[in-house]
Design a protein around this motif. Structure first.
Motif, PDB file in Angstrom:
ATOM      1  N   TYR A  24      39.061  34.909  48.450  1.00 38.15           N
ATOM      2  CA  TYR A  24      39.669  35.123  47.017  1.00 38.15           C
ATOM      3  C   TYR A  24      38.886  34.355  46.061  1.00 38.15           C
ATOM      4  O   TYR A  24      38.515  34.803  44.940  1.00 38.15           O
ATOM      5  CB  TYR A  24      41.280  34.597  47.095  1.00 38.15           C
ATOM      6  N   ALA A  25      38.444  33.125  46.332  1.00 42.88           N
ATOM      7  CA  ALA A  25      37.669  32.464  45.399  1.00 42.88           C
ATOM      8  C   ALA A  25      36.417  33.005  45.106  1.00 42.88           C
ATOM      9  O   ALA A  25      35.917  32.864  44.023  1.00 42.88           O
ATOM     10  CB  ALA A  25      37.342  31.080  46.091  1.00 42.88           C
ATOM     11  N   LYS A  27      35.677  36.224  45.182  1.00 45.39           N
ATOM     12  CA  LYS A  27      36.147  37.458  44.455  1.00 45.39           C
ATOM     13  C   LYS A  27      36.390  37.228  43.118  1.00 45.39           C
ATOM     14  O   LYS A  27      36.071  37.950  42.220  1.00 45.39           O
ATOM     15  CB  LYS A  27      36.944  38.442  45.354  1.00 45.39           C
ATOM     16  N   SER A  28      37.024  36.176  43.051  1.00 47.57           N
ATOM     17  CA  SER A  28      37.460  35.892  41.404  1.00 47.57           C
ATOM     18  C   SER A  28      36.471  35.043  40.634  1.00 47.57           C
ATOM     19  O   SER A  28      36.662  34.340  39.848  1.00 47.57           O
ATOM     20  CB  SER A  28      38.705  35.179  41.498  1.00 47.57           C
ATOM     21  N   ASN A  29      35.207  35.265  41.258  1.00 53.22           N
ATOM     22  CA  ASN A  29      33.868  34.461  40.704  1.00 53.22           C
ATOM     23  C   ASN A  29      34.056  32.906  40.383  1.00 53.22           C
ATOM     24  O   ASN A  29      33.585  32.338  39.386  1.00 53.22           O
ATOM     25  CB  ASN A  29      33.557  35.051  39.377  1.00 53.22           C
ATOM     26  N   GLN A  30      35.022  32.243  41.225  1.00 49.02           N
ATOM     27  CA  GLN A  30      35.073  30.687  41.164  1.00 49.02           C
ATOM     28  C   GLN A  30      33.656  30.014  41.464  1.00 49.02           C
ATOM     29  O   GLN A  30      33.400  28.862  40.896  1.00 49.02           O
ATOM     30  CB  GLN A  30      35.860  30.388  42.277  1.00 49.02           C
TER      31      GLN A  30
END
Length: 91
Positions: A24-25, A27-30
């Motif tokens: 998730y991190a 994919k959300s460009n963290q």
């Protein structure tokens, strides 16, 4: 032996949750641009302070010159200052 029947499924569930959190991190460009994010805050503050100082300097000038348009010489000086700031962001 009974506790192993509890610990193995629990550890597998925690592993799946950890994998999901990392995915998730990503994919959300963290993890994009880790180096410049901390510097961007400082540079934004410096630019805001510089604009405030320039506005204050223009307001301090005589009221008659504030109502007239800027001459070409003043515009060129402002352009030089801006290019110097762009070349050296540490100013």
């Amino acid at each position: 032996m009974l506790s192993i029947f509890l610990l193995i499924p629990l550890s597998l569930m925690l592993f799946v949750v950890a994998i999901w959190a990392v995915r998730y991190a990503v994919k959300s460009n963290q993890f994009e641009d880790l180096d410049n994010a901390s510097q961007r805050i400082i540079l934004d503050d410096r630019q805001e302070r510089r604009q405030t100082m320039q506005a204050h300097e223009r307001a301090v000038q005589s009221p008659s010159s504030a109502s007239t348009e800027l001459s070409e010489d003043n515009v060129d000086k402002d352009a030089i200052v801006r290019t110097d700031v762009e070349k050296n962001p540490k100013i």
